[in-house]
Every structure is written in C-alpha cells, then in structure tokens.
Design a protein around this motif. Structure first.
Motif, mmCIF file in Angstrom:
data_model
loop_
_atom_site.group_PDB
_atom_site.id
_atom_site.type_symbol
_atom_site.label_atom_id
_atom_site.label_comp_id
_atom_site.label_asym_id
_atom_site.label_seq_id
_atom_site.Cartn_x
_atom_site.Cartn_y
_atom_site.Cartn_z
ATOM 1 N N SER A 58 27.181 39.571 41.258
ATOM 2 C CA SER A 58 27.495 40.851 40.536
ATOM 3 C C SER A 58 26.930 40.520 39.012
ATOM 4 O O SER A 58 26.808 39.393 38.532
ATOM 5 N N SER A 59 26.754 41.611 38.196
ATOM 6 C CA SER A 59 26.692 41.646 37.026
ATOM 7 C C SER A 59 27.965 42.078 36.187
ATOM 8 O O SER A 59 28.429 43.115 36.520
ATOM 9 N N THR A 60 28.459 41.250 35.368
ATOM 10 C CA THR A 60 29.759 41.516 34.548
ATOM 11 C C THR A 60 29.415 41.457 32.957
ATOM 12 O O THR A 60 29.247 40.490 32.682
ATOM 13 N N THR A 61 30.096 42.230 32.187
ATOM 14 C CA THR A 61 30.021 42.312 30.980
ATOM 15 C C THR A 61 31.596 42.323 30.358
ATOM 16 O O THR A 61 32.265 43.068 30.735
ATOM 17 N N ILE A 62 31.946 41.255 29.572
ATOM 18 C CA ILE A 62 33.266 41.127 29.077
ATOM 19 C C ILE A 62 32.979 41.216 27.661
ATOM 20 O O ILE A 62 32.405 40.701 26.855
ATOM 21 N N ASP A 63 33.781 42.298 27.061
ATOM 22 C CA ASP A 63 33.525 42.780 25.894
ATOM 23 C C ASP A 63 35.111 43.065 25.225
ATOM 24 O O ASP A 63 35.870 43.828 25.699
ATOM 25 N N SER A 64 34.939 42.611 23.818
ATOM 26 C CA SER A 64 36.164 42.710 22.952
ATOM 27 C C SER A 64 37.433 42.329 23.893
ATOM 28 O O SER A 64 38.436 43.003 23.477
ATOM 29 N N SER A 65 37.419 41.244 24.423
ATOM 30 C CA SER A 65 38.669 40.758 25.129
ATOM 31 C C SER A 65 38.973 39.386 24.864
ATOM 32 O O SER A 65 38.150 38.796 23.741
ATOM 33 N N THR A 66 40.118 39.010 25.238
ATOM 34 C CA THR A 66 40.516 37.527 24.807
ATOM 35 C C THR A 66 40.758 36.744 25.982
ATOM 36 O O THR A 66 41.568 37.320 27.018
ATOM 37 N N LEU A 67 40.272 35.782 26.108
ATOM 38 C CA LEU A 67 40.591 34.619 27.251
ATOM 39 C C LEU A 67 41.199 33.427 26.765
ATOM 40 O O LEU A 67 40.354 32.786 26.035
ATOM 41 N N ILE A 68 42.617 33.106 26.790
ATOM 42 C CA ILE A 68 43.065 32.144 26.331
ATOM 43 C C ILE A 68 43.750 31.083 27.462
ATOM 44 O O ILE A 68 44.704 31.711 28.395
ATOM 45 N N SER A 69 43.579 29.898 27.454
ATOM 46 C CA SER A 69 44.421 28.774 28.128
ATOM 47 C C SER A 69 44.240 29.358 29.778
ATOM 48 O O SER A 69 45.187 29.087 30.456
ATOM 49 N N ASN A 70 42.995 29.673 30.232
ATOM 50 C CA ASN A 70 42.681 29.967 31.638
ATOM 51 C C ASN A 70 42.100 28.450 32.431
ATOM 52 O O ASN A 70 41.553 27.942 31.401
ATOM 53 N N GLY A 71 42.417 28.100 33.393
ATOM 54 C CA GLY A 71 41.949 27.060 34.097
ATOM 55 C C GLY A 71 41.271 27.132 35.398
ATOM 56 O O GLY A 71 41.871 27.852 36.138
ATOM 57 N N ALA A 72 40.286 26.390 35.859
ATOM 58 C CA ALA A 72 39.855 25.992 37.001
ATOM 59 C C ALA A 72 39.448 24.638 37.068
ATOM 60 O O ALA A 72 39.131 24.123 35.877
ATOM 61 N N SER A 73 39.486 23.874 38.259
ATOM 62 C CA SER A 73 39.050 22.496 38.328
ATOM 63 C C SER A 73 37.600 22.253 38.389
ATOM 64 O O SER A 73 36.996 21.294 37.803
#
Length: 95
Positions: A58-73
């Motif tokens: 899929s195609s995704t745009t993340i705009d004017s957003s905040t991503l803090i302290s998210n994690g994956a292995s």
C-alpha cells in the motif's frame, strides 16, 4: 486494514501492542493511498515489525504527525511510506 484510500486525522495512539505487525495501524494489500494527518503515536510496540505504523503493498503518507518512542524488533523503512512535516524520535523502524 485492507480498505482503499483511508484517512486518519487528528487521532492519538498510545501504548498499543501487536503480536506481529504494528502496534497501531497496519495497512495490507489495499492498493490504495492512505493518509495519516496531524496524528500522534507514542509508545506503540510490535513484536516483529512496524512499531506504530506498518504498510505492506500500500502507499501511505504521514503528514504533520508525531511518532515518539515506538518500537519493533526488526525491519526498516518501507519505500511506500512518505513522511513530511512530522516529528520522529525514538522510533527506529517504520515498515
């Protein structure tokens, strides 16, 4: 989510978790264009990949957003994710 052309606006995702992909939003095989606008992702975790947002076929745009302290292995950035005018801190893997 397998729907086409979705829009997530002004949403907050905090401390969610998933057994495999993405603690908050997972787009798979939807062939659409998805938008995440003015949203916040904090402390979301996935045991395999995608932390707060995971995108597959899929195609995704993340705009004017905040991503803090998210994690994956594991896994790295998916080329079908476009990020603009956003804050990323402590979020090593978007997938």
């Amino acid at each position: 989510m397998t729907t086409n052309n979705s829009k997530v606006t002004n949403c907050t995702f905090i401390d969610n978790s998933a057994g495999k992909y993405s603690g908050a939003i997972y787009y798979e095989n939807s062939n659409g264009n998805h938008q995440i606008i003015n949203s916040t992702f904090v402390g979301n975790k996935a045991s395999l990949a995608g932390n707060g947002v995971s995108v597959y076929s899929s195609s995704t745009t993340i705009d004017s957003s905040t991503l803090i302290s998210n994690g994956a292995s594991t896994h790295g950035t998916n080329p079908s994710i476009t990020i603009k005018d956003s804050i990323l801190s402590g979020t090593p893997y978007l997938c």
